[in-house]
Design a protein around this motif. Sequence first.
Motif, PDB file in Angstrom:
ATOM      1  N   CYS A  66       0.850  -1.186   0.000  1.00 26.92           N
ATOM      2  CA  CYS A  66       0.000   0.000   0.000  1.00 26.92           C
ATOM      3  C   CYS A  66       0.891   1.242   0.000  1.00 26.92           C
ATOM      4  O   CYS A  66       1.859   1.314   0.758  1.00 26.92           O
ATOM      5  N   HIS A  85       0.283   4.063   1.199  1.00 24.90           N
ATOM      6  CA  HIS A  85       0.130   4.799   2.450  1.00 24.90           C
ATOM      7  C   HIS A  85       0.862   4.096   3.595  1.00 24.90           C
ATOM      8  O   HIS A  85       1.740   4.655   4.219  1.00 24.90           O
ATOM      9  N   CYS A  86       0.469   2.844   3.886  1.00 25.51           N
ATOM     10  CA  CYS A  86       0.980   2.164   5.089  1.00 25.51           C
ATOM     11  C   CYS A  86       2.058   1.130   4.766  1.00 25.51           C
ATOM     12  O   CYS A  86       2.642   0.555   5.679  1.00 25.51           O
ATOM     13  N   CYS A 101      -7.214  -0.060   0.663  1.00 25.80           N
ATOM     14  CA  CYS A 101      -6.314  -0.829   1.525  1.00 25.80           C
ATOM     15  C   CYS A 101      -7.179  -1.325   2.675  1.00 25.80           C
ATOM     16  O   CYS A 101      -7.433  -0.602   3.638  1.00 25.80           O
ATOM     17  N   CYS A 149      -4.842  -0.163   6.098  1.00 22.15           N
ATOM     18  CA  CYS A 149      -4.994   1.101   6.834  1.00 22.15           C
ATOM     19  C   CYS A 149      -6.342   1.758   6.578  1.00 22.15           C
ATOM     20  O   CYS A 149      -6.654   2.793   7.162  1.00 22.15           O
TER      21      CYS A 149
END
Length: 197
Positions: A33, A35-36, A68, A77
Amino acid sequence: MGAGCRSVGDERWFFGSAEEWTALAERLKQTPCPHCKRVGALIWHGFLNGFDESSPRQKTVRARRIFCSNRNARPGCGRTFSVWIASKIRRLGLTAGALWRFLQGAVADGILAAARALDCRLSDRAWQRIWQRFKLAQSKIRTALLGRCPPPESLPRPPTNPKRQAAAHVLAHLQAAFPDVNCPIADFQLTMRAFFM
Ligand SMILES: [Zn+2]
């Protein structure tokens, strides 16, 4: 400036062909992901559709959403992001190819002449707004292009209106950065992982 320098909220992925799309779809479960950074939680989460001159009466897919997942004990996340088709321009009823032709025409012959040559059903005001949006994006585009190659020293064809000198330089720089492609704007989005404008 690469994708790594951007805040995660800005993370955009682009794909340029059906093959790239299939490859991305097949490895989604192994893809971290943005983001995370966790692997194994990404799932498809719908489409973003819109009109453009390639299909004025029916919306076409512009991007797909990826989620995600944090549901059903998944480790994600809970955030989403988009994977864009490189030939589409966000919030604009034009493909990247038509935008490229318009911008080149506007620099050479003026905004309204370029608009008429394109045969799209947009008002004169809409074309003016597209030009303004490009003008606002120019410094970001220039910065991104400088990371790839220096600007060309001279213009292939100086604009008739000296006010469009800066725009002409940006377009020449774009062409120099992505030579021998059908649409440098689509390749810009694909390579820079950023919206052209
Ligand atoms: Zn995540």
